[in-house]
Motif scaffolding. Structure first.
Motif, short mmCIF file in Angstrom:
data_model
loop_
_atom_site.label_atom_id
_atom_site.label_comp_id
_atom_site.label_asym_id
_atom_site.label_seq_id
_atom_site.Cartn_x
_atom_site.Cartn_y
_atom_site.Cartn_z
N ASP B 245 0.85 -1.19 0.00
CA ASP B 245 0.00 0.00 0.00
C ASP B 245 0.89 1.23 0.00
O ASP B 245 1.89 1.29 0.70
N ILE B 246 0.49 2.21 -0.81
CA ILE B 246 1.25 3.46 -0.84
C ILE B 246 0.60 4.42 0.16
O ILE B 246 -0.60 4.65 0.12
N SER B 247 1.43 4.94 1.05
CA SER B 247 0.87 5.93 1.98
C SER B 247 1.88 7.04 2.19
O SER B 247 3.05 6.92 1.79
N ARG B 252 7.56 11.78 3.41
CA ARG B 252 8.03 10.64 2.62
C ARG B 252 6.88 9.74 2.20
O ARG B 252 5.90 9.58 2.93
N THR B 253 7.02 9.10 1.03
CA THR B 253 6.06 8.07 0.62
C THR B 253 6.55 6.74 1.18
O THR B 253 7.74 6.44 1.13
N VAL B 254 5.61 5.96 1.69
CA VAL B 254 5.97 4.68 2.29
C VAL B 254 5.22 3.56 1.56
O VAL B 254 4.04 3.68 1.27
N LEU B 255 5.95 2.48 1.23
CA LEU B 255 5.35 1.29 0.63
C LEU B 255 5.30 0.23 1.71
O LEU B 255 6.34 -0.25 2.15
N ALA B 256 4.09 -0.10 2.13
CA ALA B 256 3.99 -1.03 3.25
C ALA B 256 3.12 -2.21 2.90
O ALA B 256 2.13 -2.09 2.18
N GLY B 257 3.51 -3.40 3.38
CA GLY B 257 2.74 -4.61 3.21
C GLY B 257 2.97 -5.49 4.40
O GLY B 257 3.70 -5.10 5.32
N GLN B 263 10.64 2.88 3.00
CA GLN B 263 10.53 4.32 2.84
C GLN B 263 11.18 4.73 1.52
O GLN B 263 12.30 4.32 1.21
N CYS B 264 10.43 5.49 0.71
CA CYS B 264 10.97 5.89 -0.58
C CYS B 264 11.96 7.02 -0.44
O CYS B 264 11.86 7.83 0.47
N ASP B 265 12.90 7.09 -1.40
CA ASP B 265 13.81 8.24 -1.42
C ASP B 265 13.10 9.41 -2.09
O ASP B 265 11.94 9.30 -2.52
#
Lengths: 303, 363
Positions: B245-247, B252-257, B263-265
């Motif tokens: 999930d993108i949040s 910062r944008t975080v991709l979590a599952g 954490q995105c650069d």
């Protein structure tokens, strides 16, 4: 008897009925014939009462011009029908080896003549060849071309035509099967290599079909030497001796001339001729096998 | 050498459309590889170019001239088949010279050509053998030789190596690559083996379901797959996929599952600005997971090592990430043990993101 012995014998037990029938229907009459061919034998005599004459029957046949005539008619008949049937049968197979609508129906129609009993074929053709009411002469006369003396003057040609009509399908189906089992990709490669339809037939299809064609040809030849019913019904060997093939002469010698010993000797001559053809066929198959085995060995060893 | 162009090429078998309007342009002297799983239409496409299959609609152009109505023999091409398609009753020399003999070229010229090609392929000692007397690799070479003697402008290869055993296949692949350097012709090569495609191609065309999925250089396709299919098809071991999930957290944008939170650069954050709140398929190549016990959990996956497949210098670990199987490629001498919980660092630039519905690559 132990279970394992029984187990080992099973295949032979299954073969016994066939062997018994073979012995009664084939080996016994064959032995009887070979034995009889060395004796002077009238149908009224029982075989043990006949006199032993050695090779006299064979020798007299060897010098008998009528036997020569019969043999020549048989050879002429066999070689002409088989060669014409090969050409037409293979030609038809090459033409019909494609996917067209209704092709399976067409193929079935083509092989129908083969399924008709030879006596029926003989009768059918005899009516068609009939000098006044037969369809051939009626048609020819209708077109104002005059009639042909089919079963008289052209008797041999007429029986040859009937045999071709009946047996071309045999060569046709075997050639078609051979054609359809050819490697498709090799034919595609030939198309890309620039071969036209004819060149594909001459350089690829026919050479690859050759083993099947040779065996088919020999099978047909064996069969043609034994032909009887069609000719018996159509011409009874006449006129004169013009269509008297060996099988007919054998039966006439036995029944009309009442010379069973001579008839048996003649049957043996025919048998030898057929054996020769059969051995040729088996030898050819053996050669193919040996060649294939040799190729495999070279491929495995000679890297 | 001519350029070859396919325009809206379609193939129907009865009512079943197996190729849906293929558009493709092959440059002069280019080695093009059509690759895809079985039934994707790659062989059909090749056979249509060869003229062995009819074109249902669309057109094939060679140097701008339409050729789809021409017979195979008039298309100036040579083809190597999967099962070699040698003429069983002709010896090697006769097999290779068949086309030239049909063209009624002078004997001298034919012999010269044959000995040249035989020399090049190491077949000189076998010229008098029949195909049945040759091993698989030698037959394959004869098939190549037959194509080479033709001097055609275009070579077509229909899975030429797939009937060989693994070792021979690698060897022949290398020989093909060498031959490719000497022979400057158009080559169109069909395979289901993505390694063959990657190693041989100037241009790879990935096909699936009768469509071209993506085309380009091997490197481009490997680095920038346009959709999930291409990403999963190219590369061994295949790319790992994880749902995430993108949040947005702070700036910062975080991709979590399940089991991870990456954490995105800055760069990725900027790219994903519009996708916040949506789901995404995360693609990570096994070689892009770097074993690093000291990694921060914001830039790594925590994986449970279940199985290790030793290949030699490299090993492939099959790991578990909250129920998902993840493959990792790493040096065999890395000191790890089965059953351990390990951290693998991910460089965000190596992560591929795909829309879960359309399977297209995001951004």
């Amino acid at each position: 008897m132990s279970y394992s012995t029984l187990n080992r014998l099973t295949p032979y037990i299954f073969l016994v009925p066939a062997l018994v029938i073979m012995a009664i229907a084939l080996i016994y009459p064959l032995g009887y014939m070979v034995y009889g061919s060395f004796r002077s034998w009238d149908p009224s005599q029982a075989l043990p009462d006949t006199d032993f004459v050695g090779l006299a029957n064979y020798i007299s046949l060897w010098n008998d011009p009528n036997f020569h005539e019969s043999l020549m008619v048989t050879l002429k008949f066999a070689f002409s029908v088989v060669s014409i049937e090969m050409v037409i049968g293979v030609g038809l197979a090459l033409l019909l080896d494609r996917n067209l609508r209704g092709m399976s129906l067409l193929r079935t129609l083509f092989i129908l003549p083969m399924m008709i009993a030879p006596v029926v074929v003989g009768l059918m053709w005899r009516y068609m060849y009939h000098p006044s009411v037969g369809i051939f002469n009626r048609s020819l006369e209708g077109m104002g071309l005059g009639s042909v003396d089919w079963l008289g003057q052209h008797a041999l040609l007429s029986v040859v035509i009937a045999d071709i009509w009946q047996w071309t399908p045999f060569i046709f189906i075997l050639s078609l099967a051979a054609l359809q089992s050819l490697p498709r990709s090799a034919l595609e490669a030939a198309r890309i290599d620039g071969a036209t339809g004819w060149q594909q037939i001459i350089h690829i299809k026919l050479p690859l079909m050759m083993p099947v064609l040779i065996v088919t040809c020999l099978l047909r030849l064996i069969d043609a030497f034994k032909v009887l019913e069609v000719i018996l019904v159509m011409t009874e060997g006449g006129p004169g001796l013009s269509t008297e093939i060996l099988a007919l002469r054998i039966s006439r010698t036995a029944t009309e001339f009442r010379e069973l010993g001579v008839a048996a000797a003649m049957s043996n001559y025919l048998l030898m001729l057929l054996l020769l053809l059969t051995i040729m066929m088996l030898a050819y198959n053996k050669v193919l096998e040996v060649r294939a085995a040799r190729a495999r060995r070279i491929a495995e060893e000679g890297l | 050498m001519p350029s070859i162009q396919l325009q809206q090429l379609t193939k129907l078998y009865g009512n079943l459309e197996v190729l849906h309007g293929i558009d493709l342009e092959m440059q002069d002297a280019e080695f093009t590889v059509l690759v895809g799983p079985s039934g994707c239409g790659k062989s059909t496409t090749l056979r249509m170019i060869a003229g062995l299959e009819t074109v249902s609609s669309g057109e094939i152009f060679v140097d701008g001239k339409p050729i789809s109505h021409l017979e195979p023999k008039d298309r100036d091409l040579a083809m190597v088949f999967q099962d070699y398609a040698l003429y069983p009753h002709m010896n090697v020399a006769k097999n290779m010279s068949f086309a030239l003999r049909l063209q009624k070229r002078p004997k001298k010229e034919i012999n010269k050509k044959i000995s040249e090609v035989a020399e090049m392929l190491g077949l000189t000692d076998y010229l008098h053998r029949k195909p049945a007397e040759l091993s698989g690799g030698q037959r394959q070479r004869v098939a190549m030789g037959r194509a080479l003697t033709r001097d055609s402008s275009t070579f077509l290869f229909d899975e030429p190596l797939s009937n060989l055993d693994a070792k021979l296949r690698t060897q022949m692949r290398a020989e093909l690559a060498m031959m490719r350097k000497r022979v400057h012709k158009n080559m169109i090569y069909v395979t289901h083996d993505q390694i063959e495609a990657m190693t041989l191609a100037d241009r790879i065309v990935v096909m699936s379901g009768g469509y071209i999925q993506q085309q380009g250089t091997p490197e481009h396709l490997f680095k920038h797959p346009i959709n999930k299919f291409v990403a999963g098809f190219l590369g061994t071991p295949p790319m790992n996929f994880l749902k995430a999930d993108i949040s947005r957290q702070a700036d910062r944008t975080v991709l979590a599952g399940p089991g991870f939170s990456l954490q995105c650069d800055n760069q990725a954050t900027a790219k994903l600005a519009n996708f916040s709140g949506s789901q995404v398929d995360l693609g990570i190549r096994p070689s892009d997971l770097i074993f690093d016990p000291a990694a921060d959990s914001a830039e790594s996956l925590q994986l449970h090592v279940e199985l290790s497949e030793y290949i030699g210098a490299q090993s492939v670990l099959i790991c578990d990430c909250a129920g998902e199987k993840i493959m990792v490629e790493l040096k065999s001498d890395t000191p790890i043990a089965l059953g351990e919980q390990l951290k693998f660092r991910i460089n965000m630039a190596d992560v591929h993101l795909f829309d879960p519905a359309s399977e297209h690559a995001l951004v």
